[in-house]
Design a protein around this motif. Structure first.
Motif, PDB file in Angstrom:
ATOM      1  N   GLU A 106      46.821   4.720  68.961  1.00  0.00           N
ATOM      2  CA  GLU A 106      47.962   3.926  68.483  1.00  0.00           C
ATOM      3  C   GLU A 106      47.947   2.546  69.154  1.00  0.00           C
ATOM      4  N   PRO A 107      48.171   1.485  68.373  1.00  0.00           N
ATOM      5  CA  PRO A 107      48.228   0.150  68.970  1.00  0.00           C
ATOM      6  C   PRO A 107      49.339   0.060  70.019  1.00  0.00           C
ATOM      7  N   ARG A 108      49.056  -0.697  71.081  1.00  0.00           N
ATOM      8  CA  ARG A 108      50.082  -0.951  72.109  1.00  0.00           C
ATOM      9  C   ARG A 108      50.257  -2.455  72.253  1.00  0.00           C
ATOM     10  N   ILE A 109      51.403  -2.871  72.718  1.00  0.00           N
ATOM     11  CA  ILE A 109      51.661  -4.303  72.866  1.00  0.00           C
ATOM     12  C   ILE A 109      50.860  -4.840  74.049  1.00  0.00           C
ATOM     13  N   GLY A 110      50.080  -5.901  73.767  1.00  0.00           N
ATOM     14  CA  GLY A 110      49.231  -6.477  74.807  1.00  0.00           C
ATOM     15  C   GLY A 110      49.840  -7.697  75.459  1.00  0.00           C
ATOM     16  N   ALA A 111      48.984  -8.497  76.087  1.00  0.00           N
ATOM     17  CA  ALA A 111      49.441  -9.624  76.913  1.00  0.00           C
ATOM     18  C   ALA A 111      50.127 -10.712  76.108  1.00  0.00           C
ATOM     19  N   HIS A 112      49.835 -10.773  74.806  1.00  0.00           N
ATOM     20  CA  HIS A 112      50.422 -11.843  73.984  1.00  0.00           C
ATOM     21  C   HIS A 112      51.588 -11.338  73.143  1.00  0.00           C
ATOM     22  N   GLY A 113      52.068 -10.109  73.483  1.00  0.00           N
ATOM     23  CA  GLY A 113      53.195  -9.557  72.719  1.00  0.00           C
ATOM     24  C   GLY A 113      52.801  -9.077  71.339  1.00  0.00           C
ATOM     25  N   LYS A 114      51.484  -8.910  71.157  1.00  0.00           N
ATOM     26  CA  LYS A 114      50.967  -8.448  69.849  1.00  0.00           C
ATOM     27  C   LYS A 114      50.321  -7.073  70.045  1.00  0.00           C
ATOM     28  N   PRO A 115      50.232  -6.269  68.970  1.00  0.00           N
ATOM     29  CA  PRO A 115      49.575  -4.960  69.107  1.00  0.00           C
ATOM     30  C   PRO A 115      48.080  -5.095  69.368  1.00  0.00           C
ATOM     31  N   VAL A 116      47.588  -4.272  70.293  1.00  0.00           N
ATOM     32  CA  VAL A 116      46.150  -4.280  70.614  1.00  0.00           C
ATOM     33  C   VAL A 116      45.594  -2.856  70.604  1.00  0.00           C
ATOM     34  N   LEU A 117      44.282  -2.775  70.388  1.00  0.00           N
ATOM     35  CA  LEU A 117      43.537  -1.518  70.483  1.00  0.00           C
ATOM     36  C   LEU A 117      42.219  -1.808  71.184  1.00  0.00           C
ATOM     37  N   PHE A 118      41.602  -0.765  71.727  1.00  0.00           N
ATOM     38  CA  PHE A 118      40.299  -0.910  72.355  1.00  0.00           C
ATOM     39  C   PHE A 118      39.300   0.054  71.718  1.00  0.00           C
ATOM     40  N   LEU A 119      38.059  -0.407  71.592  1.00  0.00           N
ATOM     41  CA  LEU A 119      36.978   0.383  70.977  1.00  0.00           C
ATOM     42  C   LEU A 119      35.932   0.680  72.038  1.00  0.00           C
ATOM     43  N   HIS A 120      35.388   1.889  72.003  1.00  0.00           N
ATOM     44  CA  HIS A 120      34.503   2.329  73.073  1.00  0.00           C
ATOM     45  C   HIS A 120      33.271   1.425  73.177  1.00  0.00           C
ATOM     46  N   PRO A 121      32.930   1.022  74.429  1.00  0.00           N
ATOM     47  CA  PRO A 121      31.780   0.123  74.587  1.00  0.00           C
ATOM     48  C   PRO A 121      30.461   0.707  74.091  1.00  0.00           C
ATOM     49  N   LYS A 122      30.345   2.036  74.183  1.00  0.00           N
ATOM     50  CA  LYS A 122      29.081   2.645  73.768  1.00  0.00           C
ATOM     51  C   LYS A 122      28.876   2.573  72.260  1.00  0.00           C
ATOM     52  N   ASP A 123      29.938   2.290  71.532  1.00  0.00           N
ATOM     53  CA  ASP A 123      29.797   2.147  70.067  1.00  0.00           C
ATOM     54  C   ASP A 123      29.526   0.706  69.651  1.00  0.00           C
ATOM     55  N   PHE A 124      29.617  -0.226  70.620  1.00  0.00           N
ATOM     56  CA  PHE A 124      29.463  -1.655  70.269  1.00  0.00           C
ATOM     57  C   PHE A 124      28.534  -2.345  71.263  1.00  0.00           C
ATOM     58  N   ASN A 125      27.325  -1.790  71.327  1.00  0.00           N
ATOM     59  CA  ASN A 125      26.244  -2.417  72.102  1.00  0.00           C
ATOM     60  C   ASN A 125      26.595  -2.637  73.572  1.00  0.00           C
ATOM     61  N   GLY A 126      27.338  -1.685  74.132  1.00  0.00           N
ATOM     62  CA  GLY A 126      27.667  -1.774  75.552  1.00  0.00           C
ATOM     63  C   GLY A 126      28.779  -2.759  75.846  1.00  0.00           C
ATOM     64  N   CYS A 127      29.522  -3.154  74.805  1.00  0.00           N
ATOM     65  CA  CYS A 127      30.590  -4.142  75.002  1.00  0.00           C
ATOM     66  C   CYS A 127      31.937  -3.516  74.647  1.00  0.00           C
ATOM     67  N   LEU A 128      32.858  -3.528  75.595  1.00  0.00           N
ATOM     68  CA  LEU A 128      34.217  -3.062  75.334  1.00  0.00           C
ATOM     69  C   LEU A 128      34.888  -4.096  74.429  1.00  0.00           C
ATOM     70  N   VAL A 129      35.357  -3.625  73.275  1.00  0.00           N
ATOM     71  CA  VAL A 129      35.966  -4.526  72.283  1.00  0.00           C
ATOM     72  C   VAL A 129      37.468  -4.272  72.224  1.00  0.00           C
ATOM     73  N   GLU A 130      38.223  -5.340  72.322  1.00  0.00           N
ATOM     74  CA  GLU A 130      39.675  -5.274  72.112  1.00  0.00           C
ATOM     75  C   GLU A 130      39.988  -5.959  70.798  1.00  0.00           C
ATOM     76  N   LEU A 131      40.873  -5.363  70.023  1.00  0.00           N
ATOM     77  CA  LEU A 131      41.369  -5.993  68.790  1.00  0.00           C
ATOM     78  C   LEU A 131      42.827  -6.345  69.003  1.00  0.00           C
ATOM     79  N   GLU A 132      43.213  -7.561  68.619  1.00  0.00           N
ATOM     80  CA  GLU A 132      44.608  -8.002  68.732  1.00  0.00           C
ATOM     81  C   GLU A 132      45.069  -8.474  67.357  1.00  0.00           C
ATOM     82  N   GLU A 133      46.218  -7.995  66.946  1.00  0.00           N
ATOM     83  CA  GLU A 133      46.720  -8.394  65.620  1.00  0.00           C
ATOM     84  C   GLU A 133      47.207  -9.850  65.693  1.00  0.00           C
ATOM     85  N   ALA A 134      46.654 -10.677  64.805  1.00  0.00           N
ATOM     86  CA  ALA A 134      46.953 -12.130  64.871  1.00  0.00           C
ATOM     87  C   ALA A 134      48.355 -12.414  64.331  1.00  0.00           C
TER      88      ALA A 134
END
Ligand SMILES: CC[C@H](C(=O)O)C(=O)SCCNC(=O)CCNC(=O)[C@H](O)C(C)(C)COP(=O)(O)OP(=O)(O)OC[C@H]1O[C@@H](n2cnc3c(N)ncnc32)[C@H](O)[C@@H]1OP(=O)(O)O
Ligand SMILES: [Co+2]
Length: 134
Positions: A106-134
């Protein structure tokens, strides 16, 4: 689906020293430290002309950044944050395509007051990916 690069996050062992280095040595526009207890971090945002840098330091006993710094005591690039227009639609598409969404999904409110999610680094070439709703 992913849009602008919102920020690049760097985990640092000494937040004040890193902020001073960006302010004084690199001449950057450095914000004040902000505690984000729900995420287990204290953050400092640095505004650049085309994106932001997020300095991260562990906050509390269960910080996800503590394990990262235990592996990399000098610090390092921790995650990349991309903007998306609709974070739940993005999540659903990613799950359909087999990507692991971290936490309870479930999205949680991040540093900019917007919903964020994180994707496992092992699924994205060893990079932890955060998504923030614009
Ligand atoms: C205020 C919010 C703010 C914002 O911008 O809005 C934030 O950005 S908050 C940022 C802090 N929050 C998070 O990072 C939440 C998501 N992170 C996690 O759930 C964990 O940190 C996790 C699952 C990514 C890693 O957990 P852990 O450190 O316990 O390591 P694991 O043993 O589970 O790791 C498995 C595997 O992944 C590698 N790893 C871990 N962290 C990273 C990373 N940041 N970048 C790249 N790779 C990473 C780790 O080395 C393991 O690899 P292996 O080859 O198996 O050893
Ligand atoms: Co972030």
């Amino acid at each position: 689906m992913i849009g602008r690069l919102n920020h690049i996050a760097i985990a640092v062992p000494d937040l004040d020293a890193a902020a001073a280095q960006y302010r004084d040595t690199l001449g950057a526009d450095v914000g004040a430290p902000v505690a984000q207890p729900d995420h287990g971090v204290t953050v400092v945002f640095i505004d650049l002309p085309n994106t932001k840098i997020e300095l991260l330091h562990p906050l509390g006993e269960t910080s996800p950044v503590a394990a990262f710094l235990a592996r990399s005591p000098a610090g390092g690039i921790h995650h990349i944050c991309y903007e998306v227009a609709d974070i739940e639609a993005a999540r659903d598409r990613l799950v359909t395509e087999g990507a692991r969404v971290l936490g309870d999904g479930e999205p949680r409110i991040g540093a900019h007051g917007k919903p964020v999610l994180f994707l496992h680094p092992k699924d994205f070439n060893g990079c932890l990916v955060e998504l923030e709703e614009a």
